[in-house]
Design a protein around this motif. Sequence first.
Motif, PDB file in Angstrom:
ATOM      1  N   VAL A   1      -7.348 -14.310  -1.210  1.00 58.83           N
ATOM      2  CA  VAL A   1      -7.147 -12.855  -1.035  1.00 58.83           C
ATOM      3  C   VAL A   1      -5.927 -12.616  -0.147  1.00 58.83           C
ATOM      4  N   PHE A   2      -5.883 -13.343   0.979  1.00 56.03           N
ATOM      5  CA  PHE A   2      -4.764 -13.131   1.906  1.00 56.03           C
ATOM      6  C   PHE A   2      -3.439 -13.616   1.286  1.00 56.03           C
ATOM      7  N   GLY A   3      -3.521 -14.654   0.466  1.00 50.39           N
ATOM      8  CA  GLY A   3      -2.329 -15.141  -0.239  1.00 50.39           C
ATOM      9  C   GLY A   3      -1.796 -14.097  -1.204  1.00 50.39           C
ATOM     10  N   VAL A   4      -2.707 -13.447  -1.930  1.00 57.54           N
ATOM     11  CA  VAL A   4      -2.293 -12.393  -2.871  1.00 57.54           C
ATOM     12  C   VAL A   4      -1.711 -11.212  -2.088  1.00 57.54           C
ATOM     13  N   LEU A   5      -2.378 -10.861  -0.975  1.00 61.13           N
ATOM     14  CA  LEU A   5      -1.875  -9.737  -0.164  1.00 61.13           C
ATOM     15  C   LEU A   5      -0.464 -10.033   0.347  1.00 61.13           C
ATOM     16  N   LEU A   6      -0.211 -11.300   0.667  1.00 59.57           N
ATOM     17  CA  LEU A   6       1.130 -11.697   1.128  1.00 59.57           C
ATOM     18  C   LEU A   6       2.174 -11.360   0.068  1.00 59.57           C
ATOM     19  N   THR A   7       1.875 -11.720  -1.193  1.00 59.41           N
ATOM     20  CA  THR A   7       2.847 -11.449  -2.262  1.00 59.41           C
ATOM     21  C   THR A   7       3.023  -9.940  -2.462  1.00 59.41           C
ATOM     22  N   THR A   8       1.909  -9.188  -2.367  1.00 59.70           N
ATOM     23  CA  THR A   8       2.016  -7.736  -2.594  1.00 59.70           C
ATOM     24  C   THR A   8       2.740  -7.045  -1.446  1.00 59.70           C
ATOM     25  N   ILE A   9       2.430  -7.446  -0.212  1.00 65.58           N
ATOM     26  CA  ILE A   9       3.098  -6.825   0.949  1.00 65.58           C
ATOM     27  C   ILE A   9       4.604  -7.065   0.851  1.00 65.58           C
ATOM     28  N   LEU A  10       4.982  -8.291   0.458  1.00 66.43           N
ATOM     29  CA  LEU A  10       6.404  -8.597   0.283  1.00 66.43           C
ATOM     30  C   LEU A  10       7.024  -7.678  -0.768  1.00 66.43           C
ATOM     31  N   GLU A  11       6.307  -7.541  -1.888  1.00 63.36           N
ATOM     32  CA  GLU A  11       6.826  -6.730  -2.996  1.00 63.36           C
ATOM     33  C   GLU A  11       7.001  -5.274  -2.571  1.00 63.36           C
ATOM     34  N   VAL A  12       5.910  -4.703  -2.029  1.00 65.08           N
ATOM     35  CA  VAL A  12       5.941  -3.285  -1.642  1.00 65.08           C
ATOM     36  C   VAL A  12       6.936  -3.067  -0.497  1.00 65.08           C
ATOM     37  N   GLY A  13       6.890  -3.971   0.477  1.00 65.90           N
ATOM     38  CA  GLY A  13       7.769  -3.841   1.644  1.00 65.90           C
ATOM     39  C   GLY A  13       9.232  -3.901   1.248  1.00 65.90           C
ATOM     40  N   LEU A  14       9.584  -4.851   0.370  1.00 64.40           N
ATOM     41  CA  LEU A  14      10.979  -4.984  -0.050  1.00 64.40           C
ATOM     42  C   LEU A  14      11.440  -3.765  -0.841  1.00 64.40           C
ATOM     43  N   VAL A  15      10.527  -3.239  -1.684  1.00 68.06           N
ATOM     44  CA  VAL A  15      10.875  -2.041  -2.464  1.00 68.06           C
ATOM     45  C   VAL A  15      11.125  -0.866  -1.519  1.00 68.06           C
ATOM     46  N   LEU A  16      10.241  -0.711  -0.504  1.00 67.02           N
ATOM     47  CA  LEU A  16      10.396   0.394   0.448  1.00 67.02           C
ATOM     48  C   LEU A  16      11.693   0.258   1.254  1.00 67.02           C
ATOM     49  N   MET A  17      12.130  -1.003   1.444  1.00 67.60           N
ATOM     50  CA  MET A  17      13.384  -1.240   2.170  1.00 67.60           C
ATOM     51  C   MET A  17      14.597  -1.015   1.268  1.00 67.60           C
ATOM     52  N   GLY A  18      14.332  -0.791  -0.001  1.00 71.24           N
ATOM     53  CA  GLY A  18      15.427  -0.587  -0.934  1.00 71.24           C
ATOM     54  C   GLY A  18      16.005  -1.882  -1.471  1.00 71.24           C
ATOM     55  N   VAL A  19      15.287  -2.996  -1.202  1.00 65.54           N
ATOM     56  CA  VAL A  19      15.738  -4.286  -1.705  1.00 65.54           C
ATOM     57  C   VAL A  19      15.082  -4.514  -3.069  1.00 65.54           C
ATOM     58  N   SER A  20      15.799  -5.102  -3.988  1.00 64.43           N
ATOM     59  CA  SER A  20      15.231  -5.346  -5.305  1.00 64.43           C
ATOM     60  C   SER A  20      13.989  -6.216  -5.198  1.00 64.43           C
ATOM     61  N   SER A  21      12.937  -5.859  -5.958  1.00 68.02           N
ATOM     62  CA  SER A  21      11.685  -6.630  -5.893  1.00 68.02           C
ATOM     63  C   SER A  21      11.865  -8.032  -6.474  1.00 68.02           C
ATOM     64  N   TYR A  22      13.020  -8.256  -7.132  1.00 66.58           N
ATOM     65  CA  TYR A  22      13.272  -9.608  -7.642  1.00 66.58           C
ATOM     66  C   TYR A  22      13.371 -10.610  -6.488  1.00 66.58           C
TER      67      TYR A  22
END
Lengths: 272, 333
Positions: free
Chosen positions: B284-305
């Motif tokens: 669960v925490f591993g999946v949350l890590l990937t999602t937090i990275l994805e959402v956080g990077l998008v909010l920072m304006g960085v490409s989710s790639y």
Amino acid sequence: MRSDAGRSPAAPQASPAEAALAVVDVCKSFGHVQALTDVSLSAYPGQVLALFGDNGAGKSTLMKIMCGALQPDTGTIRVGDYEAPGLSIQRAQSLGIQAVYQDLSLAPHLMVLENMFLGHELYRSRWPGFLHVLDRRRMAMETVEALERISIRLPSVHVPVMKLSGGQRQAVAVARAVRWARRAVLMDEPTAALGRVQSDLVVDTIRATARANLAVVVVSHDIPRMLEVADQVAVMRHGRIVAHGSAADFTLARIVGLMVGEESRTAPRDER
Amino acid sequence: MIRRSAFWVALIDLVLLAVFAAMNPVLLSIQGARTIALDSVEVLLLAIGSTLLLGAGKFDISIGANLGLSSVVATSVMQHVGGVTTIAQYGVSHQVGTYHHLALVIPIGVAACLVSGLLMGTANGLLVVRLRVNSLIATLGMLSVAEGITFVLSGGVNLAAPTELQSGFGLLSIAGIPAPVMVAAAAVVLLWFVVAKTSFGMRTLAMGSEPEAAVRAGIDVGRHQLVLFVIAGGLAGVAGLIDISRFAFTNAAAHLTDPLAAIAAAVIGGTALSGGIISSFGTVFGVLLTTILEVGLVLMGVSSYYQLVVIGVVLIVVVSIYETRRRRAEAGA
């Protein structure tokens, strides 16, 4: 003393009880290689039968036939009332025969108590049966009892097997075999790769297993140590049993002589 | 109950959340939490199947393709029964016609989605158990097969599912908790229960730890492995259903990297790549890590790639740390 080279002798006459496990006139070949020729051997309750022989003498093949891992080409296997040309591992287990393999066949990540009950799990009665909810408390208690029965003490049965020493792992594998065996325990090289202290632990375990009135068959290259604990000795060479009798009639030098084919070689008894 | 590795990954999750929240406080709002939870659901379901399989020393890298195929099979069936087609204009899909017989269409679509997932899991299991094909190769082959069928069925178009699936399930919240999150949470609890409490979990770990030990203990290892692949396939089917329920359109191509995220999440969470160890909450925490990275990077304006790059690096670092620890533990044993 018997030394009927070239022919498999029958079980010693002074047998205290009916054989727990017997192979009669068993032959086995792999392609052109004749691994076993007319081998007959019996193991008795409460006794340790040590099986010696050089590499390729047929010891492991015989052990595998006894525990159901291999089927003989001809011959018979007798376990109590069961008499048939061969066994499967499952049938051997249901007849009360357990084997301790050289690689021990333990799951290193599982706790001692889980290894002890793998395939024989105990379930909690207050949960629906189909869920198979483990009763680890009862499994732990029974594991401690099974270990104590053969005088083994571990710091905890809740530790993964990978945290145990080689001797302790060996002890767990033997304790598991003893826990589920009702007739015989077969052990393949139980002291291989163990230090002196750990080997002593295994020898004590073998003694305790026989005291539990089980037949014990041990294959080992550690002849002096096995002579300390064996009641019966059988020596194999080129797929045949070349000598079989009471352990008191064998010395290290004589066994080595039989293994390499120098049957006249003898040694004083104090060599043991 | 919670392995040490899971604790550390949870701590990294909190640190990452704090860092991203410092740059964009919306992450700490209820809406932010809902977004992270909802975006985690599909990968989490795939990761649960991967966790079980990894515990038994097996892989299924076709779960993303399975998700895509299940969603396309379900939507194709629903369109056929409901009298709807989808066309694409300038790369955008449009629904043509209106769904009829919804009371019939939706249950049939749900069943088709789950059956498709289960069948693909069964096919994977049979390849591994009966034909003795290495699980990595078997599921790599099935990934290609499933992708091919998906594009044949959809014609490369994102198919339109009934919007009633969205309102009735995908966007539904009960007591503020999105329904798909509840499904994923139930699956996590079930995973933990099975692994920690039942003989099924213990036997799964035994065959991952030392397969020969399980065989010699009289366990039907082949049947057990088949069941594990069916479970992973079924969970991919559920993830496919959630996908079309949330977005009302299929998007099979979007899930091709999901197996990477799912397996990475399981391993980062502490489940052993070589079998024998499962960390349910670590996943669960591993999946949350990937999602937090994805959402956080998008909010920072960085490409989710960049998320893929970061997950890959984190995976390599974590696995090398675990391997070093394992070697030290073995040397000390």
